[in-house]
Scaffold this motif. Structure first.
Motif, PDB file in Angstrom:
ATOM      1  N   LYS A  77     -10.850  60.141   7.394  1.00  0.00           N
ATOM      2  CA  LYS A  77     -10.307  59.728   9.019  1.00  0.00           C
ATOM      3  C   LYS A  77      -9.145  60.025   9.162  1.00  0.00           C
ATOM      4  CE  LYS A  77     -12.688  58.459  13.087  1.00  0.00           C
ATOM      5  NZ  LYS A  77     -11.676  58.743  13.834  1.00  0.00           N
ATOM      6  N   GLY A  78      -8.674  59.839   9.636  1.00  0.00           N
ATOM      7  CA  GLY A  78      -7.556  60.349   9.696  1.00  0.00           C
ATOM      8  C   GLY A  78      -7.117  58.670  11.782  1.00  0.00           C
ATOM      9  N   ASN A  79      -5.846  58.741  12.014  1.00  0.00           N
ATOM     10  CA  ASN A  79      -5.725  57.474  12.529  1.00  0.00           C
ATOM     11  C   ASN A  79      -5.610  57.865  14.471  1.00  0.00           C
ATOM     12  OD1 ASN A  79      -5.487  54.905  13.649  1.00  0.00           O
ATOM     13  ND2 ASN A  79      -3.018  55.609  13.946  1.00  0.00           N
ATOM     14  N   PHE A  80      -7.283  58.128  14.674  1.00  0.00           N
ATOM     15  CA  PHE A  80      -7.160  58.946  15.855  1.00  0.00           C
ATOM     16  C   PHE A  80      -8.335  58.327  16.531  1.00  0.00           C
ATOM     17  CE2 PHE A  80      -5.545  63.043  16.173  1.00  0.00           C
ATOM     18  CZ  PHE A  80      -4.365  63.681  15.248  1.00  0.00           C
ATOM     19  N   PRO A  81      -8.327  58.632  17.729  1.00  0.00           N
ATOM     20  CA  PRO A  81      -9.659  57.610  18.310  1.00  0.00           C
ATOM     21  C   PRO A  81     -10.698  58.032  18.327  1.00  0.00           C
ATOM     22  CG  PRO A  81      -7.686  59.136  19.977  1.00  0.00           C
ATOM     23  CD  PRO A  81      -7.258  58.583  19.151  1.00  0.00           C
ATOM     24  N   GLY A  82     -11.888  57.637  18.565  1.00  0.00           N
ATOM     25  CA  GLY A  82     -13.369  57.591  18.903  1.00  0.00           C
ATOM     26  C   GLY A  82     -13.428  58.848  19.343  1.00  0.00           C
ATOM     27  N   ARG A  83     -13.147  59.311  20.784  1.00  0.00           N
ATOM     28  CA  ARG A  83     -13.098  60.116  20.894  1.00  0.00           C
ATOM     29  C   ARG A  83     -13.299  62.037  20.260  1.00  0.00           C
ATOM     30  NH1 ARG A  83      -9.937  62.824  24.021  1.00  0.00           N
ATOM     31  NH2 ARG A  83      -8.284  61.526  23.269  1.00  0.00           N
ATOM     32  N   PHE A  84     -11.974  61.534  19.095  1.00  0.00           N
ATOM     33  CA  PHE A  84     -12.488  62.953  17.907  1.00  0.00           C
ATOM     34  C   PHE A  84     -13.492  62.612  16.866  1.00  0.00           C
ATOM     35  CE2 PHE A  84      -8.826  64.825  18.572  1.00  0.00           C
ATOM     36  CZ  PHE A  84      -8.068  63.765  20.025  1.00  0.00           C
ATOM     37  N   SER A  85     -14.645  63.265  17.121  1.00  0.00           N
ATOM     38  CA  SER A  85     -15.248  63.109  16.064  1.00  0.00           C
ATOM     39  C   SER A  85     -15.691  64.670  15.726  1.00  0.00           C
ATOM     40  CB  SER A  85     -17.143  62.963  16.563  1.00  0.00           C
ATOM     41  OG  SER A  85     -16.929  63.492  17.454  1.00  0.00           O
ATOM     42  N   GLY A  86     -16.447  64.281  13.863  1.00  0.00           N
ATOM     43  CA  GLY A  86     -16.790  66.379  13.132  1.00  0.00           C
ATOM     44  C   GLY A  86     -17.727  65.839  12.956  1.00  0.00           C
ATOM     45  N   ARG A  87     -18.844  67.050  12.031  1.00  0.00           N
ATOM     46  CA  ARG A  87     -19.700  66.466  11.375  1.00  0.00           C
ATOM     47  C   ARG A  87     -19.447  68.470  10.596  1.00  0.00           C
ATOM     48  NH1 ARG A  87     -24.843  68.647  15.401  1.00  0.00           N
ATOM     49  NH2 ARG A  87     -23.891  70.393  16.214  1.00  0.00           N
ATOM     50  N   GLN A  88     -20.392  68.197   9.379  1.00  0.00           N
ATOM     51  CA  GLN A  88     -20.589  69.144   8.695  1.00  0.00           C
ATOM     52  C   GLN A  88     -22.262  69.773   8.771  1.00  0.00           C
ATOM     53  OE1 GLN A  88     -18.873  69.015   4.562  1.00  0.00           O
ATOM     54  NE2 GLN A  88     -18.571  70.917   4.600  1.00  0.00           N
ATOM     55  N   PHE A  89     -22.069  70.762   8.190  1.00  0.00           N
ATOM     56  CA  PHE A  89     -23.639  71.707   8.452  1.00  0.00           C
ATOM     57  C   PHE A  89     -23.868  71.518   6.795  1.00  0.00           C
ATOM     58  CE2 PHE A  89     -24.740  71.097  12.917  1.00  0.00           C
ATOM     59  CZ  PHE A  89     -23.678  71.343  13.162  1.00  0.00           C
ATOM     60  N   SER A  90     -24.935  71.670   6.679  1.00  0.00           N
ATOM     61  CA  SER A  90     -25.756  71.952   4.803  1.00  0.00           C
ATOM     62  C   SER A  90     -25.111  73.522   4.227  1.00  0.00           C
ATOM     63  CB  SER A  90     -27.130  72.113   4.780  1.00  0.00           C
ATOM     64  OG  SER A  90     -27.973  73.036   5.950  1.00  0.00           O
ATOM     65  N   ASN A  91     -24.568  74.183   5.301  1.00  0.00           N
ATOM     66  CA  ASN A  91     -24.311  75.347   4.865  1.00  0.00           C
ATOM     67  C   ASN A  91     -22.414  75.501   4.996  1.00  0.00           C
ATOM     68  OD1 ASN A  91     -23.366  75.098   7.673  1.00  0.00           O
ATOM     69  ND2 ASN A  91     -24.333  77.378   8.333  1.00  0.00           N
ATOM     70  N   SER A  92     -22.219  73.898   4.891  1.00  0.00           N
ATOM     71  CA  SER A  92     -20.766  73.862   4.695  1.00  0.00           C
ATOM     72  C   SER A  92     -20.191  73.758   5.881  1.00  0.00           C
ATOM     73  CB  SER A  92     -20.063  74.236   3.627  1.00  0.00           C
ATOM     74  OG  SER A  92     -20.449  73.483   2.535  1.00  0.00           O
ATOM     75  N   ARG A  93     -20.436  74.687   6.754  1.00  0.00           N
ATOM     76  CA  ARG A  93     -20.108  74.964   8.393  1.00  0.00           C
ATOM     77  C   ARG A  93     -19.745  73.705   8.783  1.00  0.00           C
ATOM     78  NH1 ARG A  93     -20.578  75.661  13.947  1.00  0.00           N
ATOM     79  NH2 ARG A  93     -23.049  75.452  13.304  1.00  0.00           N
ATOM     80  N   SER A  94     -18.438  73.723   9.576  1.00  0.00           N
ATOM     81  CA  SER A  94     -17.799  72.451  10.392  1.00  0.00           C
ATOM     82  C   SER A  94     -17.528  72.117  11.997  1.00  0.00           C
ATOM     83  CB  SER A  94     -16.587  71.387   9.414  1.00  0.00           C
ATOM     84  OG  SER A  94     -16.470  70.175   9.996  1.00  0.00           O
ATOM     85  N   GLU A  95     -18.024  71.461  12.693  1.00  0.00           N
ATOM     86  CA  GLU A  95     -17.293  71.313  13.934  1.00  0.00           C
ATOM     87  C   GLU A  95     -16.791  69.967  14.459  1.00  0.00           C
ATOM     88  OE1 GLU A  95     -20.782  73.973  16.270  1.00  0.00           O
ATOM     89  OE2 GLU A  95     -22.049  71.970  16.084  1.00  0.00           O
TER      90      GLU A  95
END
Lengths: 115, 116
Positions: B57-75
């Protein structure tokens, strides 16, 4: 700390001139990777080359060549006989060799090739 | 083969809203990284996901989040948007071999987010 410096903000050349883009990096890692990417106006970063820290052999690919010198922590990129299509922003980047794909990018050099 | 696909390409949001950006990596790639590009700060690493786990994780505030799904797609999601969040958000896809760094990252065209 890791850092990549591209001192040249913008370079303008006339078509067919040769141009060299400079990249200086800082890292405490003994092994690392260096990259060059090109960003055309469309926005995506286009991969150009990857170099391992233990391989100082220079590389030539068509009109592109790269000069990696570990002693001076530099990884310079030369375009021979530049073309208008080479106009873009070029980024140098540094990454560790394991554990993550986190890239440290330089600030980029905007190259303008004039017809 | 198809490259990295990011949707949407352009977004305009109002301060205080939240936004979700999507990235579909190259088929077979298991690592997805996100970067923010602004004129002032350049390209900055946000986070990286590998096999659905955040690996860095980079140095960004907690307002920035992400996730990755089982098919590798990410949001990635940004909540409570601020004017300074206006940027080009780039997604990168990598082969994710056992020893990362052996395969270069391939980038999408990005999502240009404008916060007004």
């Amino acid at each position: 700390a890791q850092k990549v410096t591209q001192a040249q903000t913008e370079i303008s050349v006339v078509e067919k001139e040769d141009v060299t883009l400079d990249c200086v990096y800082e890292t405490r890692d003994t092994t690392y990777y260096l990259f060059w990417y090109k960003q055309p106006p469309s926005g995506e970063l286009v991969f150009l080359i990857r170099r391992n820290s233990f391989d100082e052999q220079n590389e030539i690919s068509g009109r592109y060549s790269w000069n990696f010198q570990k002693s001076t922590s530099s990884f310079n990129f030369t375009i021979t006989a530049s073309q208008v299509v080479d106009s873009a922003v070029y980024f140098c980047a540094l990454s560790p060799t394991s554990g993550t794909y986190k890239y440290i990018f330089g600030t980029g050099t905007r190259l303008k090739v004039l017809a | 083969k198809a490259g990295v696909t990011q949707t949407p390409r352009y977004l305009i949001k109002t301060r205080g809203q939240q936004v979700t950006l999507s990235c579909s990596p190259i088929s077979g790639h298991r690592s997805v990284s996100w970067y923010q590009q602004t004129p002032g700060q350049g390209l900055q690493f946000l986070f990286e996901y590998f096999s659905e786990t955040q690996r860095n994780k980079g140095n960004f505030p907690g307002r920035f989040s992400g996730r990755q799904f089982s098919n590798s797609r990410s949001e990635m999601n940004v909540s409570t948007l601020e004017l300074g969040d206006s940027a080009l958000y780039l997604c990168a896809s990598s082969g994710g071999l056992q020893v990362p760094g052996l395969a270069e990252a391939f980038f999408g065209q990005g999502t240009r987010l404008t916060v007004v």
